[in-house]
Write a protein that holds these residues in place. Structure first.
Motif: not given
Length: 124
Positions: A74-83, A85-91
């Motif tokens: 994913y392109n990191r710039d397209e997500y907020t820090d919270e989003e 972190e949520d993606m990392e947590k889900e992963r």
């Protein structure tokens, strides 16, 4: 196909899993000859027929995708820090479940899995 035990028809509800697997085929992620890893879990209602239902499946490349850095996918710039972190947590949660399931993997083709699930697919 329902199986009869002591006058009762026994089957298993696979609707959700069938829909998910057929969707992966329709999207081109898998085809019917693809080998997937399935996970089975005993169900006390099926003890009399010695059947252990499929409860989940993983594509053969799932571990590679789960261990790739998110930045590769994913392109990191397209997500907020919270989003992010949520993606990392889900992963991390998905990877943890994968690792728990991995010792119990059974390999099968998509066609064999769909055939089995469709034969058993009925609500108790």
């Amino acid at each position: 196909m329902a199986y009869e035990i002591d006058g009762m028809n026994i089957s298993y509800d696979y609707e959700e899993l069938i829909t998910e697997l057929k969707s992966d085929v329709a999207e081109g992620l898998l085809d019917t000859s693809s080998i997937i890893n399935i996970v089975r879990e005993p169900d006390p209602k099926l003890k009399g027929v010695n059947y252990i239902p499929i409860v989940d499946y993983y594509c053969s490349n799932a571990l590679i995708e789960l261990t790739e850095p998110l930045e590769v996918l994913y392109n990191r710039d397209e997500y907020t820090d919270e989003e992010w972190e949520d993606m990392e947590k889900e992963r991390r949660q998905i990877l943890k479940k994968y690792r728990q399931d991995e010792p119990f993997f059974e390999k099968a083709t998509v066609l064999a899995v769909l055939t089995e699930m469709e034969q058993w697919n009925k609500v108790f």
